[in-house]
Scaffold this motif. Sequence first.
Motif, PDB file in Angstrom:
ATOM      1  N   ARG A   1     -14.217  33.513  27.966  1.00  0.00           N
ATOM      2  CA  ARG A   1     -13.401  33.979  29.328  1.00  0.00           C
ATOM      3  C   ARG A   1     -12.452  34.100  30.043  1.00  0.00           C
ATOM      4  O   ARG A   1     -11.980  34.798  30.680  1.00  0.00           O
ATOM      5  CB  ARG A   1     -14.151  33.068  30.213  1.00  0.00           C
ATOM      6  CG  ARG A   1     -16.219  33.039  30.083  1.00  0.00           C
ATOM      7  CD  ARG A   1     -17.003  31.988  30.337  1.00  0.00           C
ATOM      8  NE  ARG A   1     -18.069  32.423  30.316  1.00  0.00           N
ATOM      9  CZ  ARG A   1     -18.940  31.500  30.006  1.00  0.00           C
ATOM     10  NH1 ARG A   1     -18.834  30.167  30.543  1.00  0.00           N
ATOM     11  NH2 ARG A   1     -20.608  32.316  30.187  1.00  0.00           N
ATOM     12  N   ARG A   2     -11.231  32.805  28.551  1.00  0.00           N
ATOM     13  CA  ARG A   2     -10.160  32.698  29.417  1.00  0.00           C
ATOM     14  C   ARG A   2      -9.272  33.727  29.180  1.00  0.00           C
ATOM     15  O   ARG A   2      -8.456  35.125  29.951  1.00  0.00           O
ATOM     16  CB  ARG A   2      -9.904  31.755  28.241  1.00  0.00           C
ATOM     17  CG  ARG A   2     -10.344  30.413  29.016  1.00  0.00           C
ATOM     18  CD  ARG A   2      -9.268  28.874  29.053  1.00  0.00           C
ATOM     19  NE  ARG A   2      -8.510  28.890  27.677  1.00  0.00           N
ATOM     20  CZ  ARG A   2      -9.762  28.338  27.008  1.00  0.00           C
ATOM     21  NH1 ARG A   2     -10.182  28.198  26.890  1.00  0.00           N
ATOM     22  NH2 ARG A   2      -9.908  28.615  25.549  1.00  0.00           N
ATOM     23  N   ALA A   3      -9.893  34.545  28.133  1.00  0.00           N
ATOM     24  CA  ALA A   3      -9.412  35.735  27.457  1.00  0.00           C
ATOM     25  C   ALA A   3      -9.260  37.216  28.074  1.00  0.00           C
ATOM     26  O   ALA A   3      -9.168  38.291  28.103  1.00  0.00           O
ATOM     27  CB  ALA A   3     -10.093  35.908  25.909  1.00  0.00           C
ATOM     28  N   SER A   4     -10.778  37.375  28.662  1.00  0.00           N
ATOM     29  CA  SER A   4     -10.775  38.361  29.806  1.00  0.00           C
ATOM     30  C   SER A   4     -10.338  38.194  30.828  1.00  0.00           C
ATOM     31  O   SER A   4     -10.047  38.992  30.812  1.00  0.00           O
ATOM     32  CB  SER A   4     -12.524  38.061  30.133  1.00  0.00           C
ATOM     33  OG  SER A   4     -12.607  39.193  30.854  1.00  0.00           O
TER      34      SER A   4
ATOM     35  N   ARG B   1     -11.039  17.493  34.477  1.00  0.00           N
ATOM     36  CA  ARG B   1      -9.838  18.741  33.824  1.00  0.00           C
ATOM     37  C   ARG B   1     -10.723  19.513  34.713  1.00  0.00           C
ATOM     38  O   ARG B   1      -9.203  20.210  35.074  1.00  0.00           O
ATOM     39  CB  ARG B   1     -10.117  18.881  32.513  1.00  0.00           C
ATOM     40  CG  ARG B   1      -9.760  17.606  31.431  1.00  0.00           C
ATOM     41  CD  ARG B   1      -9.459  18.078  30.048  1.00  0.00           C
ATOM     42  NE  ARG B   1     -11.178  19.194  29.898  1.00  0.00           N
ATOM     43  CZ  ARG B   1     -11.257  19.742  29.075  1.00  0.00           C
ATOM     44  NH1 ARG B   1      -9.974  20.350  27.936  1.00  0.00           N
ATOM     45  NH2 ARG B   1     -11.942  20.396  28.889  1.00  0.00           N
ATOM     46  N   LEU B   2     -11.175  20.293  35.842  1.00  0.00           N
ATOM     47  CA  LEU B   2     -11.825  21.459  35.892  1.00  0.00           C
ATOM     48  C   LEU B   2     -11.328  22.691  35.459  1.00  0.00           C
ATOM     49  O   LEU B   2     -10.085  23.106  36.311  1.00  0.00           O
ATOM     50  CB  LEU B   2     -10.515  21.284  37.888  1.00  0.00           C
ATOM     51  CG  LEU B   2     -11.942  21.868  38.222  1.00  0.00           C
ATOM     52  CD1 LEU B   2     -13.099  20.911  38.795  1.00  0.00           C
ATOM     53  CD2 LEU B   2     -10.699  21.450  39.415  1.00  0.00           C
ATOM     54  N   LEU B   3     -11.463  23.687  33.849  1.00  0.00           N
ATOM     55  CA  LEU B   3     -11.588  23.959  33.270  1.00  0.00           C
ATOM     56  C   LEU B   3     -12.324  25.160  33.300  1.00  0.00           C
ATOM     57  O   LEU B   3     -12.951  24.637  33.341  1.00  0.00           O
ATOM     58  CB  LEU B   3     -10.685  23.679  31.915  1.00  0.00           C
ATOM     59  CG  LEU B   3      -9.334  22.522  32.081  1.00  0.00           C
ATOM     60  CD1 LEU B   3      -9.363  22.432  30.762  1.00  0.00           C
ATOM     61  CD2 LEU B   3      -8.139  23.362  33.069  1.00  0.00           C
ATOM     62  N   VAL B   4     -11.437  25.928  32.861  1.00  0.00           N
ATOM     63  CA  VAL B   4     -12.884  27.628  32.514  1.00  0.00           C
ATOM     64  C   VAL B   4     -12.661  26.653  30.712  1.00  0.00           C
ATOM     65  O   VAL B   4     -11.235  27.108  30.105  1.00  0.00           O
ATOM     66  CB  VAL B   4     -11.961  29.082  31.979  1.00  0.00           C
ATOM     67  CG1 VAL B   4     -13.031  29.681  31.500  1.00  0.00           C
ATOM     68  CG2 VAL B   4     -11.901  29.197  33.512  1.00  0.00           C
TER      69      VAL B   4
ATOM     70  N   PRO C   1      -8.270  29.656  36.268  1.00  0.00           N
ATOM     71  CA  PRO C   1      -7.630  29.859  37.777  1.00  0.00           C
ATOM     72  C   PRO C   1      -6.719  28.741  38.471  1.00  0.00           C
ATOM     73  O   PRO C   1      -6.477  27.438  37.346  1.00  0.00           O
ATOM     74  CB  PRO C   1      -9.177  29.339  38.614  1.00  0.00           C
ATOM     75  CG  PRO C   1      -9.589  29.810  37.098  1.00  0.00           C
ATOM     76  CD  PRO C   1      -8.866  29.079  36.099  1.00  0.00           C
ATOM     77  N   ALA C   2      -5.590  29.305  39.665  1.00  0.00           N
ATOM     78  CA  ALA C   2      -5.173  27.236  40.459  1.00  0.00           C
ATOM     79  C   ALA C   2      -6.560  26.769  40.600  1.00  0.00           C
ATOM     80  O   ALA C   2      -7.454  27.125  40.347  1.00  0.00           O
ATOM     81  CB  ALA C   2      -4.788  27.974  41.471  1.00  0.00           C
TER      82      ALA C   2
END
Length: 227
Positions: free
Chosen positions: A68-71, A60-63, A81-82
């Motif tokens: 961290r996503r909220a930040s 999936r290559l996600l955060v 990220p792209a």
Amino acid sequence: MTRPHVLLSVAVSVDGYIDDVSPQRFPLSNAEDFDRVDQLRAESDAILIGAATIRADNPRLLVNCQDRRASRIARGLPEYPAKVAVTGSGELDPGLKFWHCGGQKLVYTNDSGAPAATARVGELATVVSLGAEVELGALLDDLGARGVGRLMVEGGGSIHTAFLAEGLADEVRIAIAPMLIGQASAPRFVNPAEFPGGPARRFHLEEVTRLGDVAVLRYLPKRDGAA
């Protein structure tokens, strides 16, 4: 044109392998190191991976961390990220997880691979042809023009080899797992190549971090280390 800062990220066994020969991805890292990688992803503008690794691992290559996503959002950045795929053939499976989660997706290919890539994932990603060959310098120029300031490269071996052989890596972070794979046909971090400076060249070791039973080495390849 300003190119992104290029960070290569990899986990290896003590004997230098990044996986075993089984069909499933072999987990080398521990929970603390997976969290470190998640932080690096959150700090990146884009994450790059080769098409062979997408096919093999279906990532999936996600955060993963919500905070961290909220930040990222609070700093005016996209939630994720792209995600960048590199392919020569354009043979990409549109059903894999990579294309159906996260944010922006980019595919870099060559003129011969562009028609196949467009037909397969053109509705899911932006397909960019770099000409007759997939030239990494041109890829970095294009990413820089798109506002990518920090690029995290997660493999596989052919991709890591190409960035190092062309002297394009600004930073390498290697997590060393306390195990031995010992399988001659298993994939390694890098493949045989002509690297800048040859075997006598020593990288600068910037930092060593212990995360449980994993040691993380941070090298700066564009700086010379002590003899």
